[in-house]
Design a protein around this motif. Structure first.
Motif, PDB file in Angstrom:
ATOM      1  N   GLY A 262      -9.065 -11.704  30.549  1.00  0.00           N
ATOM      2  CA  GLY A 262      -8.700 -12.740  31.508  1.00  0.00           C
ATOM      3  C   GLY A 262      -7.225 -13.063  31.534  1.00  0.00           C
ATOM      4  N   GLY A 263      -6.436 -12.436  30.650  1.00  0.00           N
ATOM      5  CA  GLY A 263      -5.000 -12.630  30.635  1.00  0.00           C
ATOM      6  C   GLY A 263      -4.484 -13.547  29.545  1.00  0.00           C
ATOM      7  N   VAL A 264      -5.373 -14.256  28.825  1.00  0.00           N
ATOM      8  CA  VAL A 264      -4.950 -15.187  27.790  1.00  0.00           C
ATOM      9  C   VAL A 264      -4.586 -14.412  26.524  1.00  0.00           C
ATOM     10  N   LEU A 265      -3.485 -14.794  25.883  1.00  0.00           N
ATOM     11  CA  LEU A 265      -3.065 -14.158  24.637  1.00  0.00           C
ATOM     12  C   LEU A 265      -3.778 -14.827  23.465  1.00  0.00           C
ATOM     13  N   PHE A 266      -4.521 -14.026  22.698  1.00  0.00           N
ATOM     14  CA  PHE A 266      -5.244 -14.500  21.520  1.00  0.00           C
ATOM     15  C   PHE A 266      -4.483 -14.130  20.260  1.00  0.00           C
ATOM     16  N   GLU A 267      -4.538 -15.010  19.287  1.00  0.00           N
ATOM     17  CA  GLU A 267      -4.034 -14.752  17.945  1.00  0.00           C
ATOM     18  C   GLU A 267      -5.175 -14.992  16.963  1.00  0.00           C
ATOM     19  N   ILE A 268      -5.212 -14.207  15.908  1.00  0.00           N
ATOM     20  CA  ILE A 268      -6.096 -14.466  14.773  1.00  0.00           C
ATOM     21  C   ILE A 268      -5.188 -14.818  13.610  1.00  0.00           C
ATOM     22  N   ALA A 269      -5.324 -16.035  13.071  1.00  0.00           N
ATOM     23  CA  ALA A 269      -4.418 -16.547  12.043  1.00  0.00           C
ATOM     24  C   ALA A 269      -5.192 -16.916  10.786  1.00  0.00           C
ATOM     25  N   THR A 270      -4.578 -16.686   9.643  1.00  0.00           N
ATOM     26  CA  THR A 270      -5.225 -17.000   8.370  1.00  0.00           C
ATOM     27  C   THR A 270      -5.044 -18.479   8.012  1.00  0.00           C
ATOM     28  N   ASN A 271      -6.012 -19.014   7.281  1.00  0.00           N
ATOM     29  CA  ASN A 271      -5.884 -20.372   6.765  1.00  0.00           C
ATOM     30  C   ASN A 271      -4.857 -20.459   5.643  1.00  0.00           C
ATOM     31  N   GLU A 272      -4.573 -19.343   5.014  1.00  0.00           N
ATOM     32  CA  GLU A 272      -3.600 -19.302   3.922  1.00  0.00           C
ATOM     33  C   GLU A 272      -2.228 -18.892   4.451  1.00  0.00           C
ATOM     34  N   PRO A 273      -1.105 -19.251   3.821  1.00  0.00           N
ATOM     35  CA  PRO A 273      -0.997 -20.127   2.653  1.00  0.00           C
ATOM     36  C   PRO A 273      -0.919 -21.606   2.985  1.00  0.00           C
ATOM     37  N   GLY A 274      -0.709 -21.992   4.234  1.00  0.00           N
ATOM     38  CA  GLY A 274      -0.654 -23.400   4.617  1.00  0.00           C
ATOM     39  C   GLY A 274       0.765 -23.939   4.689  1.00  0.00           C
ATOM     40  N   PHE A 275       0.878 -25.150   5.208  1.00  0.00           N
ATOM     41  CA  PHE A 275       2.182 -25.735   5.509  1.00  0.00           C
ATOM     42  C   PHE A 275       2.864 -26.362   4.301  1.00  0.00           C
ATOM     43  N   ASP A 276       2.152 -26.466   3.184  1.00  0.00           N
ATOM     44  CA  ASP A 276       2.762 -27.024   1.978  1.00  0.00           C
ATOM     45  C   ASP A 276       3.354 -25.947   1.069  1.00  0.00           C
ATOM     46  N   ARG A 277       3.482 -24.740   1.552  1.00  0.00           N
ATOM     47  CA  ARG A 277       4.013 -23.662   0.715  1.00  0.00           C
ATOM     48  C   ARG A 277       5.497 -23.855   0.407  1.00  0.00           C
ATOM     49  N   ASP A 278       6.212 -24.596   1.244  1.00  0.00           N
ATOM     50  CA  ASP A 278       7.648 -24.776   1.013  1.00  0.00           C
ATOM     51  C   ASP A 278       8.093 -26.231   1.120  1.00  0.00           C
ATOM     52  N   GLU A 279       7.133 -27.150   1.218  1.00  0.00           N
ATOM     53  CA  GLU A 279       7.444 -28.575   1.248  1.00  0.00           C
ATOM     54  C   GLU A 279       6.336 -29.339   0.549  1.00  0.00           C
ATOM     55  N   ASP A 280       6.694 -30.395  -0.148  1.00  0.00           N
ATOM     56  CA  ASP A 280       5.695 -31.296  -0.713  1.00  0.00           C
ATOM     57  C   ASP A 280       4.939 -31.977   0.425  1.00  0.00           C
ATOM     58  N   THR A 281       3.641 -32.206   0.238  1.00  0.00           N
ATOM     59  CA  THR A 281       2.813 -32.796   1.288  1.00  0.00           C
ATOM     60  C   THR A 281       3.383 -34.114   1.796  1.00  0.00           C
ATOM     61  N   GLY A 285       7.418 -31.502   7.390  1.00  0.00           N
ATOM     62  CA  GLY A 285       8.037 -31.637   8.695  1.00  0.00           C
ATOM     63  C   GLY A 285       9.352 -32.369   8.730  1.00  0.00           C
ATOM     64  N   GLU A 286       9.900 -32.712   7.574  1.00  0.00           N
ATOM     65  CA  GLU A 286      11.148 -33.479   7.563  1.00  0.00           C
ATOM     66  C   GLU A 286      12.382 -32.577   7.597  1.00  0.00           C
ATOM     67  N   ALA A 287      12.431 -31.575   6.736  1.00  0.00           N
ATOM     68  CA  ALA A 287      13.598 -30.693   6.650  1.00  0.00           C
ATOM     69  C   ALA A 287      13.420 -29.487   7.568  1.00  0.00           C
ATOM     70  N   LEU A 288      14.538 -28.931   8.029  1.00  0.00           N
ATOM     71  CA  LEU A 288      14.491 -27.703   8.815  1.00  0.00           C
ATOM     72  C   LEU A 288      14.221 -26.533   7.883  1.00  0.00           C
ATOM     73  N   LYS A 289      13.106 -25.857   8.091  1.00  0.00           N
ATOM     74  CA  LYS A 289      12.743 -24.689   7.311  1.00  0.00           C
ATOM     75  C   LYS A 289      12.999 -23.440   8.146  1.00  0.00           C
ATOM     76  N   LEU A 290      13.673 -22.466   7.560  1.00  0.00           N
ATOM     77  CA  LEU A 290      14.022 -21.247   8.278  1.00  0.00           C
ATOM     78  C   LEU A 290      13.328 -20.044   7.663  1.00  0.00           C
ATOM     79  N   PRO A 291      12.893 -19.100   8.492  1.00  0.00           N
ATOM     80  CA  PRO A 291      12.449 -17.812   7.956  1.00  0.00           C
ATOM     81  C   PRO A 291      13.566 -17.212   7.104  1.00  0.00           C
ATOM     82  N   SER A 292      13.195 -16.491   6.061  1.00  0.00           N
ATOM     83  CA  SER A 292      14.179 -16.024   5.078  1.00  0.00           C
ATOM     84  C   SER A 292      15.312 -15.227   5.721  1.00  0.00           C
ATOM     85  N   ARG A 293      15.020 -14.461   6.781  1.00  0.00           N
ATOM     86  CA  ARG A 293      16.079 -13.636   7.369  1.00  0.00           C
ATOM     87  C   ARG A 293      17.135 -14.468   8.085  1.00  0.00           C
ATOM     88  N   TYR A 294      16.796 -15.723   8.416  1.00  0.00           N
ATOM     89  CA  TYR A 294      17.755 -16.586   9.098  1.00  0.00           C
ATOM     90  C   TYR A 294      18.482 -17.537   8.149  1.00  0.00           C
TER      91      TYR A 294
END
Length: 310
Positions: A262-281, A285-294
């Motif tokens: 139908g034209g819709v783009l689907f993604e399949i995403a894992t529940n792991e590792p989650g949003f607390d992998r680089d910030e305390d719960t 969402g407070e600090a700007l987090k960048l992918p390592s290459r950036y």
């Protein structure tokens, strides 16, 4: 048939102004900004994530705010309405709140016995609040929205399609069961997963094709538990003839993508590792987090991004 999919993981859309987007989701809707990062392919553009306290899969709305991007054109071949679940009896509170805050496009109705309140996002996005069972979910309580009215996460999504048959067949292969039809809309529901478990297909045979822009859903993501489950899904889709991307590391989940009939783009995403992998719960969402290459270009990137309110 695929058995690993658990319901929705996240929905990613495009926006214009980053601060308007941030204000709408954190202040008007009372969601938590759980991650502030950048688009992997355009690091001068934010990638903002909003959800419950920890960004539970099935609760997360994400945005690419492209600044002066023109608005999208609504039509077929897209996710037309993203639906959030709220506790039963909460729609009166939300109607008053949205009216007071100048939100447009309010419509009251029901579908398959569920009360719903439709409204527009700041870029003309199509949204609905649907009264639902709580099902163990807890809204973010860090705003002025009371807990007994707060957004629980996604209820589901409604696709706008010229012909729904092939997408319905795909959903069946992905583990969804065809439910009821009301008017031009047919519901599909997945059993045994998370609470973001419905997809509605609205058939609009004479409508024009959608044009993507600000306010358009870029893709919709379905949740699997881990990378092993994701590889099983990828193998099954490819064996059926779908063109599926390799696995991509998105820092907070692993992703694969494919285009539906139908034209819709689907993604399949894992529940792991989650949003607390680089910030305390407590500080998601407070600090700007960048992918390592950036990271080596942080100073330059921070200079291109507009400051965001907390």
């Amino acid at each position: 048939m695929i058995k690993e999919i658990q319901g929705l993981h996240h929905v990613t859309s495009m926006a214009g102004n980053a601060n308007e987007n941030n204000q709408f989701f954190t202040k008007t809707l009372g969601l938590r900004r759980v991650k502030k990062t950048v688009n992997f392919d355009a690091p001068e553009v934010y990638h903002l994530y909003y959800g419950d306290e920890v960004g539970t899969p099935g609760s997360v709305m994400t945005y690419f705010p492209f600044g002066q991007m023109p608005r999208g054109r609504r039509g077929t071949g897209e996710v037309g309405i993203t639906e959030f679940a709220v506790p039963k009896g909460a729609l009166g509170f939300w109607k008053d709140r949205l009216v007071a805050q100048g939100v447009t496009g309010l419509t009251e109705g029901s579908f398959l016995g569920e009360n719903r309140l439709g409204f527009d996002g700041p870029d003309g996005d199509g949204f609905a609040l649907v009264e639902s069972e709580v099902r163990g979910r807890t809204p973010w309580t860090g705003t002025d929205v009371p807990e007994d009215a707060g957004v629980l996460g996604f209820h589901g999504a409604r696709f706008s399609l010229r012909d729904a048959a092939a997408t319905g067949e795909l959903l069946g292969f992905m583990g969804y069961q065809k439910d009821e039809t009301e008017g031009s809309v047919t519901r599909y529901r997945i059993e045994g997963g998370n609470a973001a478990d419905t997809i509605d297909l609205e058939e609009l045979p004479t409508a024009h094709t959608a044009g993507q822009g600000a306010g358009s859903v870029h893709h919709i993501a379905f949740a699997v538990e881990d990378r092993a489950a994701q590889l099983e899904v990828r193998r099954a889709l490819m064996d059926t003839g779908y063109q599926v991307t390799p696995v991509i590391d998105r820092d907070y989940f692993w992703a694969i993508y494919f285009r539906t009939p139908g034209g819709v783009l689907f993604e399949i995403a894992t529940n792991e590792p989650g949003f607390d992998r680089d910030e305390d719960t407590a500080h998601l969402g407070e600090a700007l987090k960048l992918p390592s290459r950036y990271e080596p270009h942080r100073t330059q990137i921070e200079g291109l991004l507009p400051p965001l309110a907390a």
